[in-house]
Design an enzyme around this catalytic site. Sequence first.
Site, PDB file in Angstrom:
ATOM      1  CG  ASN A  16      -2.192  -0.828   0.940  1.00  0.00           C
ATOM      2  OD1 ASN A  16      -3.032  -0.437   0.131  1.00  0.00           O
ATOM      3  ND2 ASN A  16      -2.297  -1.979   1.588  1.00  0.00           N
ATOM      4  NE  ARG A  93       4.049  -1.855  18.646  1.00  0.00           N
ATOM      5  CZ  ARG A  93       4.079  -2.823  19.563  1.00  0.00           C
ATOM      6  NH1 ARG A  93       4.036  -4.091  19.208  1.00  0.00           N
ATOM      7  NH2 ARG A  93       4.159  -2.520  20.839  1.00  0.00           N
ATOM      8  CG  HIS A 111      -9.399  -3.172   8.962  1.00  0.00           C
ATOM      9  ND1 HIS A 111      -8.484  -3.704   9.848  1.00  0.00           N
ATOM     10  CD2 HIS A 111     -10.474  -3.985   8.990  1.00  0.00           C
ATOM     11  CE1 HIS A 111      -9.004  -4.795  10.393  1.00  0.00           C
ATOM     12  NE2 HIS A 111     -10.204  -4.996   9.897  1.00  0.00           N
ATOM     13  CB  ALA A 143     -11.467   6.616  16.246  1.00  0.00           C
ATOM     14  CB  VAL A 146      -8.499  -1.574  17.794  1.00  0.00           C
ATOM     15  CG1 VAL A 146      -7.787  -2.303  16.659  1.00  0.00           C
ATOM     16  CG2 VAL A 146      -7.587  -1.414  18.976  1.00  0.00           C
TER      17      VAL A 146
HETATM   18  C1  GAR Z   1      -2.896  -4.791   4.159  1.00  0.00           C
HETATM   19  O1  GAR Z   1      -3.775  -5.781   3.705  1.00  0.00           O
HETATM   20  C2  GAR Z   1      -3.581  -3.888   5.169  1.00  0.00           C
HETATM   21  O2  GAR Z   1      -4.930  -3.675   4.882  1.00  0.00           O
HETATM   22  C3  GAR Z   1      -3.414  -4.687   6.426  1.00  0.00           C
HETATM   23  O3  GAR Z   1      -2.123  -5.203   6.359  1.00  0.00           O
HETATM   24  C4  GAR Z   1      -1.770  -5.401   4.988  1.00  0.00           C
HETATM   25  C5  GAR Z   1      -0.456  -4.726   4.747  1.00  0.00           C
HETATM   26  O4  GAR Z   1       0.005  -5.004   3.454  1.00  0.00           O
HETATM   27  N1  GAR Z   1      -3.590  -3.858   7.584  1.00  0.00           N
HETATM   28  C6  GAR Z   1      -4.081  -4.299   8.725  1.00  0.00           C
HETATM   29  O5  GAR Z   1      -4.404  -5.454   8.914  1.00  0.00           O
HETATM   30  C7  GAR Z   1      -4.217  -3.242   9.808  1.00  0.00           C
HETATM   31  N2  GAR Z   1      -5.103  -3.681  10.828  1.00  0.00           N
HETATM   32  P1  GAR Z   1       1.067  -4.070   2.776  1.00  0.00           P
HETATM   33  O6  GAR Z   1       2.222  -3.937   3.788  1.00  0.00           O
HETATM   34  O7  GAR Z   1       1.501  -4.814   1.565  1.00  0.00           O
HETATM   35  O8  GAR Z   1       0.427  -2.756   2.481  1.00  0.00           O
END
Ligand code: GAR
Length: 217
Positions: A16, A93, A111, A143, A146
Amino acid sequence: MSRKRTAILISGRGSNMRRLIEAAADAKFPAEIVLVLSNRPEAEGLGFAKEKGIATAAVDHKIHAGRESFEASLQVLLELHRVELICLAGFMRLFTPSFVRLWEGRMLNIHPALLPAYRGLHTHERALADGVKIHGCTVHFVAPAVDEGPIIAQAAVAVRDDDTPQSLAARVLEQEHIIYPAALAALASGALEIRGNRVIERIVTRAPPPLRVPEAK
Ligand code: GAR
């Protein structure tokens, strides 16, 4: 209008982050990525950011006594780079409520689920176990609680009969890569207004197109 100075916080792969950096490489994008921070020094994503000439830093949470001192180190770097907006991109984190309040309305998270369903971890496994037919991803303001906060954008993905957590995650990730840059652009251009728990996207007045002088006959 000047581009909003944006930091991306990662913990791992950083796909991302990569998409946000690529989108912001266009000078017309309303945010510029000025800093990538990771809580894990070995995070893969740091290498890509460095290659692109973006300032990077690792603030290892393990060497900090607690959340407050970890966040104080982050805040020093964010101020040093005059950061205006933060994008959490796979940043694993949790923040204290006071750090969240400091960045209220200026910190986004992505998310991998259609919030408020499937907060927390292992969202794809849980969605498949529940037999849902529609899954997806969400970009929201951060917010204190979590995976809560006003929702800016969501994308839905149809669940297939033969999906595994991995295949579903891959299709959701494709959508994450589309909605995250779009949400950041909307925030950075001043188009978003938070009303209670809802986010309203206003049309931002752009400079009028140059007048076309009719050609002389
Ligand atoms: C992504 O799918 C993101 O939505 C998720 O971790 C992955 C990171 O992938 N985030 C969470 O689970 C946050 N609670 P990336 O490092 O390739 O972007």
